[in-house]
Write an enzyme that holds these catalytic residues in place. Structure first.
Site, PDB file in Angstrom:
ATOM      1  N   HIS A  81       0.792  -1.370   0.108  1.00 57.78           N
ATOM      2  CA  HIS A  81      -0.074   0.171  -0.019  1.00 57.78           C
ATOM      3  C   HIS A  81       0.854   0.963   0.017  1.00 57.78           C
ATOM      4  CE1 HIS A  81      -0.011   0.008   4.487  1.00 57.78           C
ATOM      5  NE2 HIS A  81      -0.100   1.428   4.515  1.00 57.78           N
ATOM      6  N   ASN A 208      -9.449  -3.791   7.307  1.00 58.12           N
ATOM      7  CA  ASN A 208      -8.710  -2.747   7.681  1.00 58.12           C
ATOM      8  C   ASN A 208      -8.739  -2.605   9.300  1.00 58.12           C
ATOM      9  OD1 ASN A 208      -7.091  -0.489   7.709  1.00 58.12           O
ATOM     10  ND2 ASN A 208      -8.620   0.932   6.968  1.00 58.12           N
ATOM     11  N   ASP A 217       0.985  -7.634   2.340  1.00 63.83           N
ATOM     12  CA  ASP A 217       0.976  -6.291   2.212  1.00 63.83           C
ATOM     13  C   ASP A 217       2.584  -5.882   1.885  1.00 63.83           C
ATOM     14  OD1 ASP A 217       0.884  -3.549   1.843  1.00 63.83           O
ATOM     15  OD2 ASP A 217      -0.516  -3.426   3.643  1.00 63.83           O
ATOM     16  N   ASN A 323     -16.013   7.437   7.968  1.00 65.28           N
ATOM     17  CA  ASN A 323     -14.874   7.172   8.163  1.00 65.28           C
ATOM     18  C   ASN A 323     -13.990   8.000   9.427  1.00 65.28           C
ATOM     19  OD1 ASN A 323     -12.539   5.126   8.153  1.00 65.28           O
ATOM     20  ND2 ASN A 323     -11.349   6.752   7.024  1.00 65.28           N
ATOM     21  N   GLY A 648       2.295   6.196   9.763  1.00 67.42           N
ATOM     22  CA  GLY A 648       3.710   6.479   9.366  1.00 67.42           C
ATOM     23  C   GLY A 648       4.660   5.454   9.552  1.00 67.42           C
ATOM     24  N   ASN A 649       4.194   4.263  10.535  1.00 70.96           N
ATOM     25  CA  ASN A 649       4.879   3.161  10.458  1.00 70.96           C
ATOM     26  C   ASN A 649       4.757   2.117   9.531  1.00 70.96           C
ATOM     27  OD1 ASN A 649       5.183   3.685  14.061  1.00 70.96           O
ATOM     28  ND2 ASN A 649       6.771   3.150  12.802  1.00 70.96           N
ATOM     29  N   SER A 650       3.694   2.207   8.457  1.00 71.30           N
ATOM     30  CA  SER A 650       3.590   1.284   7.553  1.00 71.30           C
ATOM     31  C   SER A 650       4.983   1.297   6.867  1.00 71.30           C
ATOM     32  CB  SER A 650       2.668   1.861   6.601  1.00 71.30           C
ATOM     33  OG  SER A 650       1.508   1.678   7.044  1.00 71.30           O
ATOM     34  N   PHE A 666       2.414  -3.186   8.841  1.00 74.32           N
ATOM     35  CA  PHE A 666       1.611  -2.568   7.843  1.00 74.32           C
ATOM     36  C   PHE A 666       0.126  -2.062   8.568  1.00 74.32           C
ATOM     37  CE2 PHE A 666      -1.870  -5.812   6.849  1.00 74.32           C
ATOM     38  CZ  PHE A 666      -1.469  -6.982   7.311  1.00 74.32           C
ATOM     39  N   ASP A 667      -0.062  -2.424   9.622  1.00 75.54           N
ATOM     40  CA  ASP A 667      -1.477  -1.850  10.367  1.00 75.54           C
ATOM     41  C   ASP A 667      -1.519  -2.067  11.731  1.00 75.54           C
ATOM     42  OD1 ASP A 667      -3.968  -0.844  10.040  1.00 75.54           O
ATOM     43  OD2 ASP A 667      -4.959  -2.623   9.438  1.00 75.54           O
TER      44      ASP A 667
END
Lengths: 716, 716
Positions: A81, A208, A217, A323, A648-650, A666-667
């Site tokens: 992503h 999500n 991912d 959202n 931001g840590n993705s 990733f999440d």
């Protein structure tokens, strides 16, 4: 067992101290070497301390997120992503890289990213507190803010005078310390390997924030530089960038309870905010946002009910409001579940009691009290500020008129002094936004939305109202109705050409315009500028005053034997902890590792659960080889840790006790949405792709033996 | 580990053999003594073999479900939902026993149940196969059926000639064996202790079929008899019944993996049906029911869309259809998830292969083939039978007309020969139903519903159509529309008085009636009787033929070293297994014990999650004493086992390895809805109230020390 104790302590109102919280600056790691070792880290903490040296220099900023070099030839691992724009940029109807995935057969086949895609490698990280604060000392409010701003710009300009450098100043502990960050800006990035979207984004929006998760991912990119080794735009004869360090993907197995650490660029947290700010967030900001968004959604839906076109035009805005509402409600639920306000208040009270016994108590307490007064002043205007912000962000035509007028105002200044967002370099973006209006605007809906917001504004006490807004929209519902009607009847900004013309028009022409919305915006703009100035003055005061609170907190924590990490601010941080299950509620345990069985369970054949046939066949075949987890006897997919992360840590690499890469963040789970304010060890988890899944996919499902070789990994 | 192997074997298409399946007749337990001991049972299996002796005689039928005596003075433990009618019967607006719960301070304060409430104590269980089948032998079809029916009635009549006896004949292994069950019918039952509904039914419909669960679904009753010790109607001077046995509630702790067994009266299962019946259920019955119900729901909702009254009138019917649809879908999902058809087909093929090598193969195979031919004949008419059944069950006025005509027909016979449901004793019920019509009928909705069903009927091939139905409703959509309109325009059955008058009218008057619906029903009734006769003939043939299949299955299983339990038929059965977690999907584990922390987590203050204040205060206080589970250090609430249960097992006592009562069955998990057809050890679980929760509530929250004493339990 552990959670029962937590559950019992929740009932008793105690949240235990916990070692796992923390987004540490690498330079702090030697300070907490003992805890790091106790947690299971087998390396040298001192080696992690310098972010411009190996191994931290392997961790880079990619797009708005994180990534890591995984070969000496600039191969770069990040999330699917995070690299999605690159994949999309190279996709065509004939060659659907999103749907089909991509494997570059050799370096010549690697595909250039969109030209604005950037990778930043940190090459310097130096404390510049003295240089930033020198001129500010003795000043207050706006002057303090401006002095810090000017010093920052000077330091950055000097740093960037060297070609290829991208520099910034990071503010740590809310104005206590400043660091100059020097980064190499790599501009030729290429796509090397991407799984199909149905793997990289398996579960999409449905999954999500969800655990258990089954997404692959990840994507591999490669950074290139000119033949001289310097950053360069794409050119066919550029050569792979040789990074200062790269990480080795692990070939060892890991399981529940094993040590894990993560390095990346977390965006923003509020953990060290004052208790009164927690109260404002929990008691007012979040609940009022939920109510406001809920009202706006209903207003839009009612106004568009009998108009199919309007429904389409506002679908994205409604989705975004829903959202936002969901996230606000999730954050609120989480903060309440964690009893965050009481916890923070008790902690602050204990800190202030400790402070009272210190030598500099009086001066520090005075600054803290002054901070509180500044915050109180903002709270006194919070209803107004929330409504005015939404008036702008949720409208199209009104916002366009305000933008046009503001741009005209800013154009009267030399470019460097213009407000950020209205400088010459921003004008392309602004004209793009003005063009977008057509795709998201229906007059009846916008008027209903503004009527909704302005009715609430009119109901505010006089002290919160703004004369210019009262003048434009009136002070009674009847006036409001008539004014809105007239404003939208008398404007031609609904026409794209008119908006673009207005954007280019000189200030004098705009001032004389008979367009009703432009005239209204001309009246409102000075008021908005005034309110912005007030906010900047408050920000300046807080920049000056907050360090007192932070120093007290750091001192208090030191007295407890604990270190304090600065709140996240998009700079490189390290978090450590372990592979960890979660008990989301009584009777339910989330295991920390998912397996390919879950892909099959979720598979419906319909997106977002449409696992590609090669994947399903490989799972059915069960040929997992050395990547299968021995105790589970099957292939793992994703895993859960208690690592401290935020947006931001993705793409952050997850490392084992010896610094080998075991996964890719990733999440996070839904229960940890509130972690930007409070880390609750019962609920805060981060979700990672298991490197073994990546290795299996690259070995057996969509094989890329040459890339496994390059990463020094076995071909199966 | 275990589930991973299951997951892997699922992918490979294998379901492992499992020891935990089985609803055993107590008389079978000595046969499987070895397995029972191996599973952890510490008692003497032989002692469990006779259901008229201790301890099995402590397990009784209560209402339509199960219960157990827990004191020598007739104290009886069953579910709150099983005793709900008794609680409701004693509730008044002034004395809300549902909301407040009830504790009888002494025996004089115990409240009599509704007069038709019954408890049945089994006193005899004897094989009567020879007596039942003697006259049937040599007969076929309807004659076989009638001979079994007549022999059954004779045996029951002889047994019931003794006062206080309630007798029945149970058919085991589908006509292979018959047992005469003699029961004592206790008629004076009193309410002793009930928790508030918000405890007994915590979670209500929301948590129905859900794990983790937090319901205290139990109630204590007491059985009374006349001073002569014989069953009697309520009288103030009746005395407590002294049961032949009672169970001791355990004071020991238990945890995950511990042995558990359960005794009760499971209703109906289909585990030993032929593979072709599995195919019919999975490939047609369930999917077609889902589609049919979905269509009817949409038809009702569309027809009632603009009529608020009709919406209310049909709310219950829509809710019932939705529930039926949900259950059918759940059963279908479960059977598919377990790959039930393939598993059953493979097993049957293996059985037939084994049979081929046996001495009596040819005769047995011939009976099996003949069974299959009977089933095939039914399958050939399944679409028609489904539609006609729903035509009746989903209509009000048409059903009323059909009932009135059928009653007139049956009245022409001597009462004992009338069809069951149309005998003299049924007439009160029928007139009640005819009165109910008004509360669930709107002409437009009923016509829309019938049009929906009959359009599908008209589309059937000619072989499935019935001349009388074609005559009444026509054979084209246009005819159907006109006929329905005329039928409902020309009937006066919409009027309650007319319906009740028609019910009492002699056959001759009905035959001459000009009421359009009565005239139509007069034409349709002989057709329905004819179809019923055909079904009975099929049933008789299956009663004669199925034992061949069952004997083959029993022999085949014996060759595998396994015993076969008969499918459930509301007779006393025993199941054994263990306290057991469940892994509902990849990455998620359901723990087998819930705790009071979950009550607090679910509490919203709004029903069905409105935990009473005394309960919440007691939880917050944390004073659990000896009832707290030592390893969890808190109070447990409900628990999960892998015991084999189905509807009817509500209120079944759950026993430990030494036969002490550790819980009370009250529900199963959603994943096991399909267990009536197939026991899948991965998903089949039963949900029980933990006896420790019951003891804690009775000790600390709503104290009843005198009852704890009576049950030989410590007062805390």
């Amino acid at each position: 067992m552990r959670r029962r104790l937590f559950a019992a302590s929740l009932l008793l109102g105690l949240v235990p101290a916990h070692a796992d919280e923390g987004m540490w600056m690498p330079s702090q790691l030697p300070q907490i070497a003992k805890q790091l070792k106790a947690a299971g880290f087998k390396g040298r903490p001192a080696a992690l301390a310098e972010l411009a040296r190996p191994p931290m220099s392997a961790v880079v900023k990619v797009g708005g997120a994180s990534g890591a070099f995984v070969s000496k030839d600039g191969l770069l691992l990040t999330n699917h992503h995070v690299a999605f724009g690159v994949i999309q940029y190279n996709s065509t109807p004939e060659r659907d890289l999103i749907g089909q995935g991509f494997i570059a057969a050799d370096r010549g086949a690697e595909l250039p990213a969109n030209p604005d895609y950037r990778v930043l490698v940190t090459t310097g990280f130096d404390k510049v507190t003295e240089r930033i604060l020198k001129d500010a000392r003795g000043k207050q409010g706006r002057a303090y803010y401006d002095a810090v701003d000017a010093a920052t710009k000077a330091v950055v300009a000097k740093c960037e005078s060297e070609a290829g450098n991208r520099c910034s100043v990071a503010n740590m502990y809310y104005g206590t310390d400043f660091y100059l960050i020097r980064q190499l800006e790599l501009r030729d990035i290429r796509l090397v390997y991407a799984p199909p979207d149905a793997i990289g984004n398996y579960g999409d929006e449905v999954d999500n924030f969800v655990w258990p998760r089954h997404s692959g991912d990840f994507t591999l990119l490669r950074a290139y530089v000119g033949r001289d080794g310097k950053p360069a735009d794409f050119a066919a004869d550029n050569v792979p960038y040789v990074p200062p360090a790269h990480l080795q993907v692990s070939t060892e197995h890991f399981a529940d309870g094993d040590f894990a650490m993560l390095a990346g660029y977390p965006g923003t947290t509020f953990r060290h905010r004052m208790a009164s700010e927690f109260a404002n967030q929990i008691d007012w900001q979040l609940p009022s946002r939920v109510a406001l968004y809920d009202g706006m959604i209903k207003t839009i839906e009612a106004a568009a009910a009998s108009d199919a076109d309007a429904k389409v035009l506002y679908a994205a805005q409604v989705a975004s409001l829903k959202n936002g509402l969901k996230r606000a409600q999730g954050e609120l639920d989480g903060l309440r579940r964690s009893d965050a306000l009481r916890v923070r208040r008790d902690d602050e009270a204990a800190m202030l009691a400790w402070l009272g016994k210190q030598a500099d108590a009086a001066a520090t307490q005075a600054d803290i009290d002054a901070s509180q007064a500044v915050l109180d002043a903002a709270v006194a205007m919070r209803e107004r500020d929330q409504l005015l912000a939404n008036l702008r962000s949720q409208s199209q035509l009104l916002r366009a008129a305000l933008t046009v007028q503001r741009l005209a105002l800013e154009r009267g200044k030399p470019d460097p002094q213009r407000e950020s967002g209205y400088q010459q370099r921003d004008e392309t973006l602004i004209s793009g936004q003005l063009k977008q209006v057509q795709r998201r605007y229906a007059p009846a809906v916008e008027q209903a939305l503004l009527a909704d917001l302005l009715r609430q504004y009119q109901a505010l006490p006089a002290a919160q109202r703004v004369p210019e807004f009262d003048a434009v929209f009136g002070t009674t519902p009847a006036q409001l109705k008539a004014r809105l009607k007239a404003l939208y009847a008398g404007t031609r900004l609904g026409d794209e050409a008119q908006r673009l013309r207005a954007m280019q028009a000189p200030a004098s022409e705009l001032a004389a315009s008979s367009d009703t919305l432009l005239k209204a915006a001309a009246i409102l703009t000075p008021a908005l500028v005034r309110l912005e100035d007030e906010a900047k003055t408050r920000d300046g005061e807080l920049l000056r005053l907050r360090p007192a609170y932070m120093r007290a907190l750091i001192g208090f924590r030191r007295s407890q034997g604990r270190a304090v990490y600065p709140d996240a601010n998009s700079t490189l941080r390290v978090s450590y902890g372990k592979v960890s299950p979660m008990d989301p509620r009584d009777g339910v345990r989330y295991r920390p590792l998912t397996t390919v069985a879950g892909i099959v369970e979720k598979h419906t054949g319909v997106a977002p659960f449409d696992a590609p046939q090669p994947l399903r066949e490989a799972i059915a075949k069960g040929d997992f080889g050395s990547t299968a987890e021995p105790s589970l006897q099957t292939q793992t997919v994703d895993f859960l840790t208690n690592l401290d992360t935020t947006g931001g840590n993705s793409g952050s690499p997850v490392l084992d006790a010896r610094g080998r890469l075991i996964g890719l963040n990733f999440d996070s789970n839904w229960e940890s949405v509130s972690a930007s304010w409070m880390f609750d060890p019962r609920y805060k988890r981060a979700i990672h792709v298991d490197a073994r899944y990546l290795r299996w996919l690259m070995a057996k499902v969509y094989p890329a033996p040459h890339l496994l070789r390059e990463m020094n990994l076995p071909p199966e």
